[in-house]
Design a protein around this motif. Sequence first.
Motif, PDB file in Angstrom:
ATOM      1  N   SER A 115     -20.586 -25.359-104.663  1.00  0.00           N
ATOM      2  CA  SER A 115     -20.845 -24.989-103.209  1.00  0.00           C
ATOM      3  C   SER A 115     -21.227 -23.564-103.499  1.00  0.00           C
ATOM      4  N   ILE A 116     -21.989 -23.134-102.178  1.00  0.00           N
ATOM      5  CA  ILE A 116     -22.827 -21.886-102.264  1.00  0.00           C
ATOM      6  C   ILE A 116     -22.424 -21.351-100.663  1.00  0.00           C
ATOM      7  N   GLU A 117     -22.286 -19.830-100.729  1.00  0.00           N
ATOM      8  CA  GLU A 117     -21.999 -19.353 -99.219  1.00  0.00           C
ATOM      9  C   GLU A 117     -23.583 -18.729 -99.022  1.00  0.00           C
ATOM     10  N   VAL A 118     -24.215 -19.058 -97.961  1.00  0.00           N
ATOM     11  CA  VAL A 118     -25.312 -18.766 -97.338  1.00  0.00           C
ATOM     12  C   VAL A 118     -25.280 -18.081 -96.104  1.00  0.00           C
ATOM     13  N   THR A 119     -25.950 -17.003 -95.873  1.00  0.00           N
ATOM     14  CA  THR A 119     -25.657 -16.019 -94.547  1.00  0.00           C
ATOM     15  C   THR A 119     -27.283 -16.259 -93.950  1.00  0.00           C
ATOM     16  N   VAL A 120     -27.519 -16.621 -92.729  1.00  0.00           N
ATOM     17  CA  VAL A 120     -28.831 -16.892 -92.148  1.00  0.00           C
ATOM     18  C   VAL A 120     -28.952 -15.882 -90.950  1.00  0.00           C
ATOM     19  N   ARG A 121     -29.950 -15.159 -90.770  1.00  0.00           N
ATOM     20  CA  ARG A 121     -29.911 -14.353 -89.578  1.00  0.00           C
ATOM     21  C   ARG A 121     -31.174 -14.718 -88.740  1.00  0.00           C
ATOM     22  N   PHE A 122     -31.076 -15.036 -87.484  1.00  0.00           N
ATOM     23  CA  PHE A 122     -32.192 -14.974 -86.572  1.00  0.00           C
ATOM     24  C   PHE A 122     -32.267 -14.216 -85.573  1.00  0.00           C
ATOM     25  N   VAL A 123     -33.332 -13.642 -85.326  1.00  0.00           N
ATOM     26  CA  VAL A 123     -33.619 -12.721 -84.252  1.00  0.00           C
ATOM     27  C   VAL A 123     -34.557 -13.413 -83.307  1.00  0.00           C
ATOM     28  N   VAL A 124     -34.130 -13.767 -81.852  1.00  0.00           N
ATOM     29  CA  VAL A 124     -34.869 -14.466 -80.999  1.00  0.00           C
ATOM     30  C   VAL A 124     -35.243 -13.670 -79.878  1.00  0.00           C
ATOM     31  N   ALA A 125     -36.314 -13.453 -79.314  1.00  0.00           N
ATOM     32  CA  ALA A 125     -36.798 -12.824 -78.112  1.00  0.00           C
ATOM     33  C   ALA A 125     -37.083 -13.975 -77.174  1.00  0.00           C
ATOM     34  N   GLY A 126     -36.620 -13.451 -75.983  1.00  0.00           N
ATOM     35  CA  GLY A 126     -37.144 -14.507 -74.747  1.00  0.00           C
ATOM     36  C   GLY A 126     -36.083 -15.647 -74.820  1.00  0.00           C
ATOM     37  N   ALA A 127     -34.843 -15.758 -75.784  1.00  0.00           N
ATOM     38  CA  ALA A 127     -33.939 -16.858 -75.405  1.00  0.00           C
ATOM     39  C   ALA A 127     -33.187 -16.850 -74.135  1.00  0.00           C
ATOM     40  N   GLN A 128     -32.860 -15.501 -73.630  1.00  0.00           N
ATOM     41  CA  GLN A 128     -32.216 -15.610 -72.469  1.00  0.00           C
ATOM     42  C   GLN A 128     -33.336 -15.152 -71.236  1.00  0.00           C
ATOM     43  N   THR A 129     -32.976 -15.844 -70.190  1.00  0.00           N
ATOM     44  CA  THR A 129     -33.767 -15.753 -68.897  1.00  0.00           C
ATOM     45  C   THR A 129     -32.830 -15.440 -67.628  1.00  0.00           C
ATOM     46  N   ALA A 130     -33.557 -14.548 -67.199  1.00  0.00           N
ATOM     47  CA  ALA A 130     -32.805 -13.937 -65.904  1.00  0.00           C
ATOM     48  C   ALA A 130     -32.616 -15.032 -64.699  1.00  0.00           C
ATOM     49  N   HIS A 131     -31.416 -15.101 -64.557  1.00  0.00           N
ATOM     50  CA  HIS A 131     -30.989 -15.809 -63.496  1.00  0.00           C
ATOM     51  C   HIS A 131     -30.006 -15.438 -62.526  1.00  0.00           C
ATOM     52  N   PRO A 132     -30.359 -15.212 -61.105  1.00  0.00           N
ATOM     53  CA  PRO A 132     -31.447 -15.597 -60.407  1.00  0.00           C
ATOM     54  C   PRO A 132     -32.866 -14.871 -61.067  1.00  0.00           C
ATOM     55  N   ARG A 133     -33.916 -15.605 -60.762  1.00  0.00           N
ATOM     56  CA  ARG A 133     -35.304 -14.859 -61.403  1.00  0.00           C
ATOM     57  C   ARG A 133     -35.634 -13.693 -60.630  1.00  0.00           C
ATOM     58  N   GLU A 134     -35.119 -13.343 -59.315  1.00  0.00           N
ATOM     59  CA  GLU A 134     -35.587 -12.476 -58.441  1.00  0.00           C
ATOM     60  C   GLU A 134     -34.234 -11.489 -57.993  1.00  0.00           C
ATOM     61  N   ILE A 135     -34.199 -10.477 -58.112  1.00  0.00           N
ATOM     62  CA  ILE A 135     -33.032  -9.451 -57.334  1.00  0.00           C
ATOM     63  C   ILE A 135     -33.661  -8.210 -56.721  1.00  0.00           C
ATOM     64  N   THR A 136     -32.906  -7.775 -56.156  1.00  0.00           N
ATOM     65  CA  THR A 136     -33.077  -6.511 -55.181  1.00  0.00           C
ATOM     66  C   THR A 136     -32.743  -5.337 -56.163  1.00  0.00           C
ATOM     67  N   GLN A 137     -33.205  -4.086 -55.854  1.00  0.00           N
ATOM     68  CA  GLN A 137     -32.774  -2.789 -56.439  1.00  0.00           C
ATOM     69  C   GLN A 137     -31.287  -2.873 -56.858  1.00  0.00           C
ATOM     70  N   GLN A 138     -30.430  -2.905 -55.937  1.00  0.00           N
ATOM     71  CA  GLN A 138     -29.075  -2.675 -55.994  1.00  0.00           C
ATOM     72  C   GLN A 138     -28.449  -3.784 -56.883  1.00  0.00           C
ATOM     73  N   GLU A 139     -29.063  -5.080 -56.933  1.00  0.00           N
ATOM     74  CA  GLU A 139     -28.141  -6.114 -57.442  1.00  0.00           C
ATOM     75  C   GLU A 139     -27.894  -5.834 -58.849  1.00  0.00           C
ATOM     76  N   VAL A 140     -27.132  -6.831 -59.465  1.00  0.00           N
ATOM     77  CA  VAL A 140     -26.523  -6.625 -60.684  1.00  0.00           C
ATOM     78  C   VAL A 140     -27.390  -7.887 -61.549  1.00  0.00           C
ATOM     79  N   GLN A 141     -28.222  -7.599 -62.519  1.00  0.00           N
ATOM     80  CA  GLN A 141     -28.868  -8.690 -63.235  1.00  0.00           C
ATOM     81  C   GLN A 141     -28.001  -9.607 -64.059  1.00  0.00           C
ATOM     82  N   ARG A 142     -28.451 -10.820 -63.801  1.00  0.00           N
ATOM     83  CA  ARG A 142     -27.424 -12.009 -64.545  1.00  0.00           C
ATOM     84  C   ARG A 142     -28.451 -12.844 -65.514  1.00  0.00           C
ATOM     85  N   ALA A 143     -28.151 -13.200 -66.625  1.00  0.00           N
ATOM     86  CA  ALA A 143     -28.977 -13.720 -67.414  1.00  0.00           C
ATOM     87  C   ALA A 143     -28.213 -15.168 -68.202  1.00  0.00           C
ATOM     88  N   ARG A 144     -29.094 -16.352 -68.604  1.00  0.00           N
ATOM     89  CA  ARG A 144     -28.425 -17.289 -68.850  1.00  0.00           C
ATOM     90  C   ARG A 144     -29.280 -17.476 -70.504  1.00  0.00           C
TER      91      ARG A 144
END
Lengths: 458, 77
Positions: A115-144
């Motif tokens: 057996s062997i130990e392997v470490t794999v790293r992924f960097v993914v852009a755009g995997a998180q989407t803002a939800h809700p899609r639209e917020i006002t200036q004062q609101e806190v951004q949430r992502a999914r």
Amino acid sequence: MRAFALLLLAAVLVASTTVAAASASEPSLRIKTAARQIDLSTHLTRITLDLTVENTGSAAASSLLVALEGDRDPSLVSAIAAPSPKTQLAVAREPAADARLFRITLESPLAAGKSIEVTVRFVVAGAQTAHPREITQQEVQRARFVGRLHVPSPYQVAEQTTTVTLPSNNVVQYTRTKPVSASGSTIKYGPYHDVAPFSVAPLSVHFEAATPFLTTRSVKRLIEVSHWGNIAVEDVIHLQNTGAQHKGEFSRYDYQRGQPAGHIVRSFASHLPLSARDIYYRDVIGNISTSHVREGDSEVLVEVTPRFPLLGGWQTVYTLGYNLPTAPFLYTGSSGFKLTIPFLDQIHDTLVVEDAEVRVVLPEGAANIQVHTPFEVEQSRDVHFTYLDTTGRPVVVLKKQNLVREHLEQFTVTYTFSTTSMLQEPLLVVGFFFALFSTILVLNRIDYSISAPKTKKD
Amino acid sequence: MAEYTPYNAPLNPASFSTLAFILIVIGLIFAGTFFVQQVTTSKQNRNLVQELSGAGLASVFLGFGTLFLLLTVGIYV
């Protein structure tokens, strides 16, 4: 009856040998333990897989497959194996239609039963989407973030755990498939036992993402090399806040009054090489005065404040340029010159560049140009005309999509250049002045008098 | 693999402004002499070789002076 039993045994033997023959090309591997870390603390999703892979087949395995969840192509996939953590293993995309599979070639084949130990790293852009899609200036951004509950793998996984790291303690909702425990900003899933290959159970986390989703749409970099002792670097940068869209109107009063919401980009720090000087920051209107330069121990930090805060969906284009001395970047040797310079600078901390174009303008007369990059790029050549040029300067054009901080390494351009051709430019100016004086000489020798010369009467 | 050493400009970039000033001043003196010679010398006393050498000296100094002026102001040709 006995004959029948023998026949059955023979049939089973034949069947098992054909299975063995079929899997000889793909050795039967099994993942003993898998520890997955999903880092959602910035909008760049970083996934680390720590795998212990066991070869349960009879043939040695020279490569193994890893899979990535989601519908996004990763910006970066890198793999290392246990005995030599400094050696990067070769990773290649498998041309499979149904999953994002990557083949990792091991340094030495994995023998049967080992057996062997392997470490794999992924960097993914755009995997998180803002939800809700639209917020006002004062609101806190949430992502999914939506992924797979079990480590996506083409192999059987004996035991696995998943740790999800969030930017804050505030979680709206997360998949609760037991065993699961949440404490602070981390959610731990598992251990799950004996999961079949390609399990499709979903994992979704909805959380507060109070950091801006700052994305670099494009960077156009121009590097001009002068053998008179200067390397000029200029970046044209297009930034956009790709988080939740801004809803309603922007209130400067509310923005200035209190602490603005975390998803708004007020300013960020660009990291330039230590020897950068004559730094300028401007856009189409002109100079932007809201920047500060601080010199660190190993780099120059430019604190860049755009003309306006970047709310969700807002974008800006600006130019940041500087000069570098030739000494630590340009080298000379018996076989010519060697330019070693960073591909890009770290424009901001969670850097992701969708389109990068680097143009290296070499001095006029440079030949035998060769480019060595630490990663694959699209290469082409061009000609650039600027002051005191005759035939134009050779340009190396490098293009790369989907770039992250890990790509910010130096690349090398080697070329040959005759130092005497540096004299071409001053001689051009000298020639211009000499032509001017010669014209005066000629004009002065022309006789402008209307009447005929009276020399005979003298 | 060939050995490489850091490359430095043949002249120190810090000296470009001084060089530009000196070379342009010398060049202007030669150019001035050339113009005065052109205007004051009568047709009979003309000497083409002398005039050409004056023009040559003036253009060499002015040419290199202009180059270093360009380098001083940041136009790295």
